[in-house]
Design a protein around this motif. Sequence first.
Motif, PDB file in Angstrom:
ATOM      1  N   THR A 148       1.132  -1.431   0.315  1.00 41.90           N
ATOM      2  CA  THR A 148      -0.205  -0.042   0.072  1.00 41.90           C
ATOM      3  C   THR A 148       0.905   1.314   0.393  1.00 41.90           C
ATOM      4  N   TYR A 149       0.025   1.826  -0.968  1.00 38.85           N
ATOM      5  CA  TYR A 149       1.385   3.213  -0.872  1.00 38.85           C
ATOM      6  C   TYR A 149       0.733   4.614  -0.292  1.00 38.85           C
ATOM      7  N   ILE A 150       1.535   5.375   1.162  1.00 38.97           N
ATOM      8  CA  ILE A 150       0.715   5.866   2.003  1.00 38.97           C
ATOM      9  C   ILE A 150       1.561   7.163   1.772  1.00 38.97           C
ATOM     10  N   LEU A 151       0.494   8.662   2.178  1.00 39.06           N
ATOM     11  CA  LEU A 151       0.885   9.567   1.979  1.00 39.06           C
ATOM     12  C   LEU A 151       1.920   9.965   4.193  1.00 39.06           C
ATOM     13  N   ILE A 152       3.188  10.630   4.208  1.00 39.14           N
ATOM     14  CA  ILE A 152       4.082  10.045   5.126  1.00 39.14           C
ATOM     15  C   ILE A 152       4.083  11.837   6.081  1.00 39.14           C
ATOM     16  N   ASP A 153       4.513  11.812   7.169  1.00 41.51           N
ATOM     17  CA  ASP A 153       5.301  13.153   7.636  1.00 41.51           C
ATOM     18  C   ASP A 153       5.914  13.325   7.751  1.00 41.51           C
ATOM     19  N   GLY A 154       7.345  13.972   8.313  1.00 41.45           N
ATOM     20  CA  GLY A 154       9.046  13.973   8.005  1.00 41.45           C
ATOM     21  C   GLY A 154       9.372  12.976   8.511  1.00 41.45           C
ATOM     22  N   PHE A 155       8.786  12.120  10.246  1.00 35.27           N
ATOM     23  CA  PHE A 155       9.416  10.992  10.654  1.00 35.27           C
ATOM     24  C   PHE A 155       9.149   9.988  10.218  1.00 35.27           C
TER      25      PHE A 155
END
Length: 241
Positions: A159-166
Amino acid sequence: MKTTLFKFHSRPRAFTLVEMLIVVTIIAMLAALTLGGYTYAMRSSKRRLTTGTFEAIKLALERYNSEFGEYPQPAGSNQMMPFPPGTAAYDISGAACLYQALTGDGYDQIKGVTAASSSSAGGGSAGGSSDGKVEGTAEIKNKMFVEIPQTIFTKKGSTYILIDGFGHPFQYIKAALPSTTTGSGSSGSGSSGSGSGTTTATTINSTYDLWSYSEDEQNTTKQSINTLSDPTLSVKWIKNW
């Protein structure tokens, strides 16, 4: 009178144990200060990246809402997966929905979008799954991000996901719409009466709740709605409420 000269050879003085301990202590303190400054700088950099991505997601969601008349809704929930460096588990369902809704790459993570409707919302890849590419008329239409840098998305499992800077998935929940129930009853004038009921709130905002746990690895199973009863949960979070 003859003068005799005596030569004295002094031995080099070595460090005492106390002096060695003092030197080691000073070196340790300098190393700790340097490491602490580096850690603080890295954490600040990651938060700035998260904040920038956060604002970009909000703008893209408004574009999505203008295009399709609603905000996207995750197809699933509680898809928990562990993320390094610790063992904390995060729900990736909202991040997967955001990725597809805002890039146009797939549609199986967006509730209510099917192959028949993918031409108006979501991508056109086989089975609706993401493949890391944006191509075709259907996907281009749903591309809310003009450009999506590699730093704000990743593939977790399949699954492709959006991630934060962490490196952790963004959390996203669409607000539940009020459910309306209609009933009829006789009255003196013969008109029918109606009643309405509402669903239990799952979000703080009336549109959607969006947040990043940021550096918080202790409360990753808590939802936005939980912070109403305990605001201390979200002290480290970056959020839209």
